[in-house]
Scaffold this active site. Sequence first.
Site, PDB file in Angstrom:
ATOM      1  N   HIS A  99       0.844  -1.205   0.000  1.00 28.98           N
ATOM      2  CA  HIS A  99       0.000   0.000   0.000  1.00 28.98           C
ATOM      3  C   HIS A  99       0.876   1.251   0.000  1.00 28.98           C
ATOM      4  O   HIS A  99       0.616   2.204  -0.739  1.00 28.98           O
ATOM      5  CB  HIS A  99      -0.903   0.027   1.244  1.00 28.98           C
ATOM      6  CG  HIS A  99      -1.860  -1.104   1.328  1.00 28.98           C
ATOM      7  ND1 HIS A  99      -2.023  -1.844   2.472  1.00 28.98           N
ATOM      8  CD2 HIS A  99      -2.700  -1.641   0.408  1.00 28.98           C
ATOM      9  CE1 HIS A  99      -2.941  -2.774   2.271  1.00 28.98           C
ATOM     10  NE2 HIS A  99      -3.355  -2.679   1.012  1.00 28.98           N
TER      11      HIS A  99
ATOM     12  N   LYS B 161     -16.544  -8.149   5.873  1.00 27.69           N
ATOM     13  CA  LYS B 161     -15.170  -8.603   6.062  1.00 27.69           C
ATOM     14  C   LYS B 161     -14.874  -8.733   7.551  1.00 27.69           C
ATOM     15  O   LYS B 161     -15.264  -7.885   8.354  1.00 27.69           O
ATOM     16  CB  LYS B 161     -14.179  -7.606   5.452  1.00 27.69           C
ATOM     17  CG  LYS B 161     -13.993  -7.751   3.975  1.00 27.69           C
ATOM     18  CD  LYS B 161     -12.787  -6.971   3.508  1.00 27.69           C
ATOM     19  CE  LYS B 161     -12.510  -7.242   2.052  1.00 27.69           C
ATOM     20  NZ  LYS B 161     -11.310  -6.561   1.589  1.00 27.69           N
TER      21      LYS B 161
ATOM     22  N   ARG C 115      -1.473  -6.920  -8.259  1.00 25.06           N
ATOM     23  CA  ARG C 115      -0.362  -7.861  -8.118  1.00 25.06           C
ATOM     24  C   ARG C 115      -0.394  -8.963  -9.158  1.00 25.06           C
ATOM     25  O   ARG C 115       0.643  -9.462  -9.565  1.00 25.06           O
ATOM     26  CB  ARG C 115      -0.392  -8.513  -6.728  1.00 25.06           C
ATOM     27  CG  ARG C 115      -0.117  -7.549  -5.602  1.00 25.06           C
ATOM     28  CD  ARG C 115      -0.337  -8.200  -4.258  1.00 25.06           C
ATOM     29  NE  ARG C 115      -1.768  -8.489  -4.138  1.00 25.06           N
ATOM     30  CZ  ARG C 115      -2.286  -9.409  -3.358  1.00 25.06           C
ATOM     31  NH1 ARG C 115      -1.526 -10.152  -2.620  1.00 25.06           N
ATOM     32  NH2 ARG C 115      -3.583  -9.599  -3.315  1.00 25.06           N
TER      33      ARG C 115
ATOM     34  N   SER D  66      -2.605  -7.927   2.675  1.00 23.57           N
ATOM     35  CA  SER D  66      -3.113  -7.731   4.029  1.00 23.57           C
ATOM     36  C   SER D  66      -3.607  -9.044   4.619  1.00 23.57           C
ATOM     37  O   SER D  66      -3.457  -9.290   5.816  1.00 23.57           O
ATOM     38  CB  SER D  66      -4.250  -6.703   4.039  1.00 23.57           C
ATOM     39  OG  SER D  66      -3.755  -5.416   3.781  1.00 23.57           O
TER      40      SER D  66
END
Length: 150
Positions: free
Chosen positions: A17, A41, A90, A127
């Site tokens: 990040h 979440k 990614r 994360s």
Amino acid sequence: MNRAIFPGTFDPFTIGHYSVVRRALTFMDEVVIGIGINENKNTYFPIQKRLDMIQKFYKAEPRIKVMTYDCLTIDFAQKVEAKFIVRGIRTVKDFEYEETIADINRKLAGIETILLFTEPELTCISSTIVRELLSYDKDISAFIPEGLEL
């Protein structure tokens, strides 16, 4: 002024990040880190803790603002008058997902999305993985920006 939002859960804020924010500041006047509230979440850190951590980390950088939001990302972007959304990707899977969302955001609100490819040495960091390491009391210092206080 070119203002972008960088939306995410940031649970926790990783060196990946940090890389996206640092690189976005090379072509944006301001970046608003938007911490999305997603009740679906299971987060490790409460929203206020994430907000405080990131605000404290960037306290000396006037071109970065950190806020929370609980609406559609495009509504948040419009609220803060951002013309762009910045996202890091990614993998090909990330690209396909982000492309679809970017197309919808452009159609609904005319907001452009800028995708920044993750630096190769950071592609393994997420994360999710960092949260798992935290849950087993592992040292995560190699995966978060130096100076970020958990």
